[in-house]
Design an enzyme around this catalytic site. Structure first.
Site, PDB file in Angstrom:
ATOM      1  N   SER A  50       0.720  -1.154   0.039  1.00  0.00           N
ATOM      2  CA  SER A  50      -0.050   0.075   0.011  1.00  0.00           C
ATOM      3  C   SER A  50       0.873   1.314  -0.019  1.00  0.00           C
ATOM      4  O   SER A  50       0.355   2.042  -0.587  1.00  0.00           O
ATOM      5  CB  SER A  50      -1.034  -0.078   1.181  1.00  0.00           C
ATOM      6  OG  SER A  50      -0.180  -0.195   2.228  1.00  0.00           O
ATOM      7  N   CYS A  80      -6.440  -6.833   0.366  1.00  0.00           N
ATOM      8  CA  CYS A  80      -5.290  -6.652   1.022  1.00  0.00           C
ATOM      9  C   CYS A  80      -4.685  -5.223   0.974  1.00  0.00           C
ATOM     10  O   CYS A  80      -5.317  -4.441   1.732  1.00  0.00           O
ATOM     11  CB  CYS A  80      -4.148  -7.549   1.004  1.00  0.00           C
ATOM     12  SG  CYS A  80      -2.950  -7.908   2.121  1.00  0.00           S
ATOM     13  N   ARG A 109      -2.483  -2.286   9.383  1.00  0.00           N
ATOM     14  CA  ARG A 109      -1.455  -2.514   8.461  1.00  0.00           C
ATOM     15  C   ARG A 109      -0.759  -3.516   9.207  1.00  0.00           C
ATOM     16  O   ARG A 109      -0.250  -3.476  10.427  1.00  0.00           O
ATOM     17  CB  ARG A 109      -0.569  -1.592   7.950  1.00  0.00           C
ATOM     18  CG  ARG A 109       0.190  -1.907   6.640  1.00  0.00           C
ATOM     19  CD  ARG A 109       0.438  -0.388   6.158  1.00  0.00           C
ATOM     20  NE  ARG A 109       1.706  -0.825   5.164  1.00  0.00           N
ATOM     21  CZ  ARG A 109       3.111  -0.536   5.833  1.00  0.00           C
ATOM     22  NH1 ARG A 109       3.289   0.183   6.695  1.00  0.00           N
ATOM     23  NH2 ARG A 109       4.051  -1.016   4.862  1.00  0.00           N
ATOM     24  N   HIS A 187      -6.552 -12.404  -0.311  1.00  0.00           N
ATOM     25  CA  HIS A 187      -6.232 -12.551  -1.438  1.00  0.00           C
ATOM     26  C   HIS A 187      -7.086 -13.383  -2.430  1.00  0.00           C
ATOM     27  O   HIS A 187      -6.600 -14.538  -2.924  1.00  0.00           O
ATOM     28  CB  HIS A 187      -4.637 -12.760  -1.876  1.00  0.00           C
ATOM     29  CG  HIS A 187      -3.798 -11.916  -1.255  1.00  0.00           C
ATOM     30  ND1 HIS A 187      -3.597 -10.815  -2.041  1.00  0.00           N
ATOM     31  CD2 HIS A 187      -3.221 -11.543  -0.423  1.00  0.00           C
ATOM     32  CE1 HIS A 187      -2.820  -9.859  -1.309  1.00  0.00           C
ATOM     33  NE2 HIS A 187      -2.546 -10.595  -0.181  1.00  0.00           N
ATOM     34  N   GLU A 189      -7.871 -13.388  -5.501  1.00  0.00           N
ATOM     35  CA  GLU A 189      -7.414 -13.402  -6.722  1.00  0.00           C
ATOM     36  C   GLU A 189      -6.255 -14.474  -6.894  1.00  0.00           C
ATOM     37  O   GLU A 189      -5.674 -15.009  -7.952  1.00  0.00           O
ATOM     38  CB  GLU A 189      -6.898 -11.985  -7.226  1.00  0.00           C
ATOM     39  CG  GLU A 189      -5.428 -11.625  -6.261  1.00  0.00           C
ATOM     40  CD  GLU A 189      -5.636 -11.141  -5.102  1.00  0.00           C
ATOM     41  OE1 GLU A 189      -6.679 -11.143  -4.569  1.00  0.00           O
ATOM     42  OE2 GLU A 189      -4.692 -10.507  -4.680  1.00  0.00           O
TER      43      GLU A 189
END
Ligand code: GLN
Length: 211
Positions: A50, A80, A109, A187, A189
């Site tokens: 990030s 995330c 975080r 995640h 993905e």
């Protein structure tokens, strides 16, 4: 009509999100500049880092334009690092880290602690049918607190968190939704299980129909 869904392509696991979006019938496109942002119905903020993405968002002059689109109701999904970018406030972030907003939540975080930088868990996700989702956590955040308009979709038990306080198991919030903004600390993905992306694609369709 097929929705055009952008994936912020400055850093992170862009390709995996593009593939998952194609699988749910959307038209996925990478977004690196404002003209590309203007052409999308919705946006995915991928996993990655990030603080790096924040810096690149400023360099590519995308921070304000994306902020405005999200504030204007563009459906957005952050996984995330993407969840961190969406949060109203970040704990344990870098002082110069910037937020896109859209999610009335405080996100911590790297919350799951150094000793378990990465782990996997099967988690039940509200609104996702067909059994638990295999969730992959990589230096993942959790949601510390949410505003009234935010729905908690999933939690993991405290003992998996690397910060087990030893008290009653409060569970750590790892998936949330606020209107057309969806965020996961994990995640989806990376696992080949398309159900979270399908949930987002449904949300994009519903938003388009309501407009
Ligand atoms: N720890 C990362 C951050 O601060 C997020 C990790 C990830 O996206 N896998 O952005």
């Amino acid at each position: 009509m097929r929705s055009t869904i952008g994936v912020l392509a400055l850093q992170g696991d862009v390709r995996e999100h593009l593939a998952a979006l194609a699988d749910c019938g959307a038209r996925p496109v990478p977004v690196r500049r404002v003209a590309e942002l203007d052409a999308v119905d919705a946006l995915v903020l991928p996993g990655g880092e990030s603080t790096t993405m924040s810096r690149l968002l400023e360099t590519f002059e995308l921070l304000e334009p994306i902020r405005e689109r999200i504030a204007g109701g563009m459906p957005t999904f952050g996984s995330c690092a993407g969840m961190i970018l969406l949060a109203r406030e970040v704990l344990d972030g870098r002082p110069d880290q910037r937020q896109l907003g859209g999610l009335d939540a405080v996100v911590r975080r790297n919350a799951f602690g150094r000793q378990v930088d990465s782990f996997e868990a099967d988690v039940a996700v509200t609104e996702v049918a067909g059994g638990p989702v295999r969730a992959v956590f990589i230096r993942a955040p959790w949601v510390e607190s949410v505003g009234a308009g935010v729905q908690v979709l999933a939690t993991v038990p405290d003992q998996d968190s690397g910060r087990d306080a030893g008290g009653p198991d409060v569970g750590r919030i790892i998936a949330v939704r606020q209107g057309s903004v969806l965020a996961t600390a994990f995640h989806p993905e990376l696992t080949g299980d398309g159900r979270i992306h399908r949930l987002f694609c449904d949300l994009v369709r519903q938003t388009a129909q309501a407009a």
